[in-house]
Design a protein around this motif. Structure first.
Motif, PDB file in Angstrom:
ATOM      1  N   GLU A   1      17.181   8.445  -1.356  1.00 35.94           N
ATOM      2  CA  GLU A   1      16.058   7.876  -2.103  1.00 35.94           C
ATOM      3  C   GLU A   1      16.360   6.461  -2.562  1.00 35.94           C
ATOM      4  O   GLU A   1      15.502   5.590  -2.542  1.00 35.94           O
ATOM      5  CB  GLU A   1      15.737   8.767  -3.310  1.00 35.94           C
ATOM      6  N   ILE A   2      17.638   6.249  -2.963  1.00 35.58           N
ATOM      7  CA  ILE A   2      18.053   4.913  -3.366  1.00 35.58           C
ATOM      8  C   ILE A   2      17.864   3.952  -2.190  1.00 35.58           C
ATOM      9  O   ILE A   2      17.338   2.851  -2.333  1.00 35.58           O
ATOM     10  CB  ILE A   2      19.556   4.949  -3.768  1.00 35.58           C
ATOM     11  N   ALA A   3      18.300   4.420  -1.018  1.00 34.10           N
ATOM     12  CA  ALA A   3      18.215   3.573   0.171  1.00 34.10           C
ATOM     13  C   ALA A   3      16.764   3.263   0.500  1.00 34.10           C
ATOM     14  O   ALA A   3      16.433   2.136   0.878  1.00 34.10           O
ATOM     15  CB  ALA A   3      18.890   4.261   1.353  1.00 34.10           C
ATOM     16  N   GLN A   4      15.882   4.241   0.313  1.00 37.68           N
ATOM     17  CA  GLN A   4      14.475   3.987   0.609  1.00 37.68           C
ATOM     18  C   GLN A   4      13.895   2.951  -0.348  1.00 37.68           C
ATOM     19  O   GLN A   4      13.119   2.088   0.063  1.00 37.68           O
ATOM     20  CB  GLN A   4      13.687   5.290   0.532  1.00 37.68           C
TER      21      GLN A   4
ATOM     22  N   GLU B   1      12.615   2.464  -9.656  1.00 39.78           N
ATOM     23  CA  GLU B   1      12.600   3.567  -8.688  1.00 39.78           C
ATOM     24  C   GLU B   1      13.947   4.283  -8.642  1.00 39.78           C
ATOM     25  O   GLU B   1      14.002   5.505  -8.507  1.00 39.78           O
ATOM     26  CB  GLU B   1      12.239   3.051  -7.289  1.00 39.78           C
ATOM     27  N   PHE B   2      15.037   3.503  -8.745  1.00 40.91           N
ATOM     28  CA  PHE B   2      16.371   4.124  -8.828  1.00 40.91           C
ATOM     29  C   PHE B   2      16.373   5.134  -9.972  1.00 40.91           C
ATOM     30  O   PHE B   2      16.814   6.260  -9.850  1.00 40.91           O
ATOM     31  CB  PHE B   2      17.459   3.090  -9.134  1.00 40.91           C
ATOM     32  N   GLN B   3      15.848   4.649 -11.108  1.00 43.07           N
ATOM     33  CA  GLN B   3      15.848   5.463 -12.312  1.00 43.07           C
ATOM     34  C   GLN B   3      15.038   6.741 -12.109  1.00 43.07           C
ATOM     35  O   GLN B   3      15.480   7.835 -12.455  1.00 43.07           O
ATOM     36  CB  GLN B   3      15.239   4.631 -13.460  1.00 43.07           C
ATOM     37  N   ALA B   4      13.862   6.574 -11.495  1.00 48.14           N
ATOM     38  CA  ALA B   4      12.992   7.735 -11.272  1.00 48.14           C
ATOM     39  C   ALA B   4      13.689   8.739 -10.360  1.00 48.14           C
ATOM     40  O   ALA B   4      13.647   9.952 -10.596  1.00 48.14           O
ATOM     41  CB  ALA B   4      11.670   7.278 -10.664  1.00 48.14           C
ATOM     42  N   SER B   5      14.365   8.222  -9.298  1.00 45.93           N
ATOM     43  CA  SER B   5      15.059   9.129  -8.382  1.00 45.93           C
ATOM     44  C   SER B   5      16.172   9.870  -9.107  1.00 45.93           C
ATOM     45  O   SER B   5      16.374  11.068  -8.912  1.00 45.93           O
ATOM     46  CB  SER B   5      15.677   8.346  -7.215  1.00 45.93           C
TER      47      SER B   5
ATOM     48  N   SER C   1       8.374  -4.405  -3.040  1.00 45.58           N
ATOM     49  CA  SER C   1       8.555  -4.162  -4.466  1.00 45.58           C
ATOM     50  C   SER C   1       9.380  -5.290  -5.065  1.00 45.58           C
ATOM     51  O   SER C   1      10.062  -6.030  -4.360  1.00 45.58           O
ATOM     52  CB  SER C   1       9.232  -2.808  -4.711  1.00 45.58           C
ATOM     53  N   THR C   2       9.308  -5.416  -6.376  1.00 46.39           N
ATOM     54  CA  THR C   2      10.048  -6.450  -7.088  1.00 46.39           C
ATOM     55  C   THR C   2      11.396  -5.869  -7.516  1.00 46.39           C
ATOM     56  O   THR C   2      11.586  -4.655  -7.475  1.00 46.39           O
ATOM     57  CB  THR C   2       9.273  -6.877  -8.344  1.00 46.39           C
ATOM     58  N   PRO C   3      12.339  -6.753  -7.927  1.00 42.11           N
ATOM     59  CA  PRO C   3      13.626  -6.233  -8.387  1.00 42.11           C
ATOM     60  C   PRO C   3      13.465  -5.185  -9.480  1.00 42.11           C
ATOM     61  O   PRO C   3      14.130  -4.152  -9.454  1.00 42.11           O
ATOM     62  CB  PRO C   3      14.337  -7.477  -8.919  1.00 42.11           C
ATOM     63  N   ASP C   4      12.545  -5.443 -10.427  1.00 42.18           N
ATOM     64  CA  ASP C   4      12.352  -4.494 -11.523  1.00 42.18           C
ATOM     65  C   ASP C   4      11.832  -3.156 -11.019  1.00 42.18           C
ATOM     66  O   ASP C   4      12.266  -2.095 -11.462  1.00 42.18           O
ATOM     67  CB  ASP C   4      11.365  -5.064 -12.559  1.00 42.18           C
ATOM     68  N   GLN C   5      10.892  -3.249 -10.065  1.00 39.23           N
ATOM     69  CA  GLN C   5      10.345  -2.009  -9.518  1.00 39.23           C
ATOM     70  C   GLN C   5      11.422  -1.212  -8.799  1.00 39.23           C
ATOM     71  O   GLN C   5      11.484   0.008  -8.897  1.00 39.23           O
ATOM     72  CB  GLN C   5       9.203  -2.317  -8.548  1.00 39.23           C
TER      73      GLN C   5
END
Lengths: 318, 433
Positions: B402-405, B423-427, B415-419
């Motif tokens: 998921e991180i890789a995606q 997403e890392f966080q959500a995963s 996506s932006t750096p923040d996004q």
């Protein structure tokens, strides 16, 4: 076989006579109707239940546990998995949406191209059977092999052609963007599936009575009119079969997806089957994966039922 | 009469069919028993050790070892199956489901060890244990017991082409992100492509690159615990702020179509000089040597920040670990094979010379000529104490995909750096236990 059928038809008489002759309850039990049915259908039911029914019910059980697929104990969590899927897993919804879009496009193209090929190859052409074989051939290859071959063609072959010809179609970043990956999947699945549907359509076309067409020609019908008003209504049963096959194929697509894009880029072409696979085996959440599979099962059943009902109603009885 | 005749005929046929099905398995068992019987009379058993491993890089070399071992150990057959790391986990689970568990297989240690705990044989009493390097044993220690056999030490970071660096006049390896960009400009001026980005491979994005950043977070264990409890976030972490910057540089100075470049393609590109740097580790040495035997490759830590302090500690090491299946009928033979591999002269020689891996055993000295230039660099970092432990196997399972995606999405400009960090966080929140 004929003897067998005759004997079943004569059953009541035989039973009475056997009662008179032997009178043994054991023998009567062996030759009873129930025993016969169990005997002929039993093995099929046995294997069906071992291979399909029992695992299915196990699946329902696992979908309510938080089993990781490896450890010995599966913890019961009730309907938690289902609420997780609906409330906290947008990816599953996305992959459902992707699969629906993909199925729509692929089914339409598959059937249109399959029918067009069948129609053209029903015309009296010289190399007809050779061409039919060629179009059917991709179906003989497995989806995995096909996916890897096409991946090579798209990633290595297309840029090569692009360099030589400067055609922008070949210079697209194939498989590198959402759109190209989507269309690459469509192209390959149509290339693979249209030949198979063609064979079914050819069989359907062969069953259209020649006298009807002749009569319509005498009445002055054009080619298009014949196709629209005679051939298509008469092959509706075939259309039902083809739609059914192609919908369930594409909706459950996995091997092609796995080998061609593996869901990429960034998960945009992840089919539902692949999402389930990743959940169960990649994330080690077997329970959640089975719950997704169950939802998927219900969805596929529902969609195919609707489709069969709709097309059945359009069939023409001869 | 006729009818009962037919029924009995069919009955006989069915019985025959069923018996045939049964007979197959019976005969199988019989031959097995026969073989065992014969074996006992020869005081030896004909056994097969199934080895299932994820280092495709040493697949060929393992065949040599297998031939060597079978020659000196009559009656023992080794069956080797190698699959790509990215497919390894799922294939192993498929084998478990099919009841075809291998006797020796790979394990990542830490959380991966917990998952497979039911299947791991305790190896604490093995003769090689005292000889193994401590840091290589750490991922497989549980309650003072050792459950894994460390085959090698691995280091990753940026593998670079030494010749190209020399031609571009880069004498000092880049230590910060700005220096990395500067080096890239110099390489580009010489007509080289600075980066080979194989972003089609989730492994390289989600493990090699992501772990380089994760390992450099000060007190990683606490950070991971805080991520689990919600006390820390990726967006709030200084090290992870460098990740989008690194990706920007790599994309700006990288090859075309990184999202369709897979692992194999990237290896060919790097080995044939179509790029000067690639996120990878010493495991690629046998592969690139096969394509271009003259390549001079080196290893450097992946710069993660503009603060040189963060980049001081270098390459992280992650051992390749083999484990023995506790439930295997041939586990004794499997242990014997592992023991032979690192205690016999011929086994040692193979580990050091053929595998081109940095050995995880004190008594096996790797010759720079054998482990290759990347392994040699790794040994230097390791000896200087500039190595950090791997983190990938401490993270939730399936996270790296998921991180890789999310990273793929970022480099595709979606996506932006923040996004991306969100997403890392959500995963993480989704997959944590």
């Amino acid at each position: 076989m004929d003897n067998n059928r005759a004997s079943i038809n004569m059953h009541p008489v035989l039973e009475r006579s056997s009662k008179l002759e032997r009178g043994s309850t054991v023998k009567r039990w062996i030759s009873s109707q129930w025993m016969q049915q169990a005997f002929f259908i039993g093995p099929a039911i046995l294997f069906y239940s071992i291979v399909i029914a029992i695992p299915f019910f196990f699946g329902i059980y696992y979908s309510m546990t938080s089993w990781d697929g490896v450890s010995g104990n599966a913890v019961w969590v009730g309907l938690n998995n289902f609420s997780t899927i609906f409330l906290k897993d947008p990816e599953f919804g996305q992959s459902f949406w992707f699969t629906t879009r993909f199925t729509l496009t692929a089914v339409i193209l598959n059937n249109v191209i399959g029918f067009a090929l069948a129609y053209l190859l029903s015309l009296p052409l010289k190399s007809r059977s050779a061409i039919r074989t060629i179009f059917f051939l991709p179906n003989v290859l497995g989806g995995l092999v096909l996916g890897f071959i096409w991946q090579f063609i798209l990633v290595q072959g297309f840029p090569g052609i692009g360099k030589l010809t400067n055609l922008s179609f070949f210079n697209l970043p194939w498989l590198g963007t959402e759109a190209t990956a989507y269309w690459a999947l469509i192209i390959v699945s149509v290339w693979q599936g249209a030949g198979y549907l063609m064979v079914i359509y050819i069989a359907g076309l062969a069953n259209v009575p020649k006298d009807l067409i002749e009569a319509s020609v005498i009445d002055g019908a054009g080619k298009w009119q014949i196709l629209k008003n005679i051939i298509i209504p008469l092959i509706m049963p075939t259309v039902t079969v083809c739609l059914f096959i192609s919908i369930s194929w594409t909706f459950k697509m996995f091997d092609l997806n796995y080998s061609l894009t593996s869901g990429g880029p960034y998960g945009s072409t992840e089919s539902v089957a692949m999402n389930i696979y990743n959940e169960a085996f990649g994330n080690n959440r077997y329970g959640l994966g089975t719950a997704k599979a169950l939802i998927f099962f219900v969805a596929v059943t529902f969609i195919t039922l609707i489709q069969v009902k709709l097309t059945k109603s359009r069939e023409v009885e001869m | 009469m006729k009818r009962s005749f037919i029924i009995s005929c069919v009955l006989v046929l069915m019985c025959y069919l069923l018996a045939a099905c049964g007979a197959n398995s019976n005969s199988g068992a019989n031959t097995g028993a026969d073989a065992a019987g014969n074996g006992e009379s020869n005081a030896q058993k004909e056994v097969t050790i199934k080895l299932f491993q994820q280092k495709v890089e040493i697949a060929e070399q393992l065949k040599v070892v297998k031939a060597e071992y079978e020659k000196t150990h009559p009656g023992v057959k080794i069956e080797i199956e190698s699959v790509l790391s990215s497919q390894y986990g799922t294939k192993l689970k498929a084998k478990l489901a099919a009841n075809e568990m291998p006797d020796i297989f790979n394990n990542g240690g830490y959380s991966d060890m917990d998952v497979w705990a039911d299947h791991l044989e305790d190896l604490t009493d093995q003769p090689w244990v005292s000889d193994a390097v401590d840091s290589a044993k750490a991922p497989m220690m549980k309650d003072g017991k050792l459950y894994g056999f460390p085959l090698s030490l691995e280091g990753s970071g940026l593998v670079y082409n030494k010749e190209m660096f020399a031609k571009a006049g880069i004498t000092e390896l880049p230590k910060t992100l700005s220096e990395l960009e500067e080096a890239s400009t110099k390489l580009k001026a010489q007509g080289f492509t600075p980066f080979v980005n194989d972003y089609a491979s989730v492994w390289d994005l989600g493990i090699t690159i992501f772990d380089s950043f994760m390992a450099k977070v000060p007190d990683t264990d606490k950070f991971i615990a805080d991520l689990n409890s919600g006390a820390a976030t990726f967006a709030g972490n200084d090290v992870f702020k460098g990740l989008p910057k690194y990706l920007d540089i790599a994309m700006k100075y990288g090859n075309a179509n990184p999202l369709t470049t897979d692992y194999n393609t990237s290896m060919t590109m790097f080995a044939t000089g179509q790029g000067a740097m690639i996120p990878a580790g010493n495991w690629i040495q046998p592969l690139i040597d096969k394509i271009n035997p003259n390549i001079q490759a080196g290893l450097m830590p992946m710069p993660v920040s503009d603060d040189a302090d963060f980049n001081k500690n270098a390459v992280f090491t992650s051992p390749t670990i083999w484990v023995v299946n506790k439930n295997s009928p041939v586990k004794e033979q499997a242990k014997e094979f592992l023991n032979w591999l690192v205690t016999s002269d011929i086994g040692k020689q193979n580990v050091a010379k053929e595998f081109k891996l940095v050995p995880a055993f004190k008594s096996i000295k790797a010759d720079p000529a054998d482990v290759g230039s990347i392994g040699d660099d790794l040994t230097k970092f390791s000896e200087e104490g500039n190595s950090l432990p791997m983190q990938a196997s401490k993270m939730p399972e399936g996270l790296y995909t998921e991180i890789a995606q999310s990273m793929q999405k970022y480099v595709a400009g979606k996506s932006t750096p923040d996004q991306m960090l969100a997403e890392f966080q959500a995963s993480w929140n989704k997959l944590k236990k």
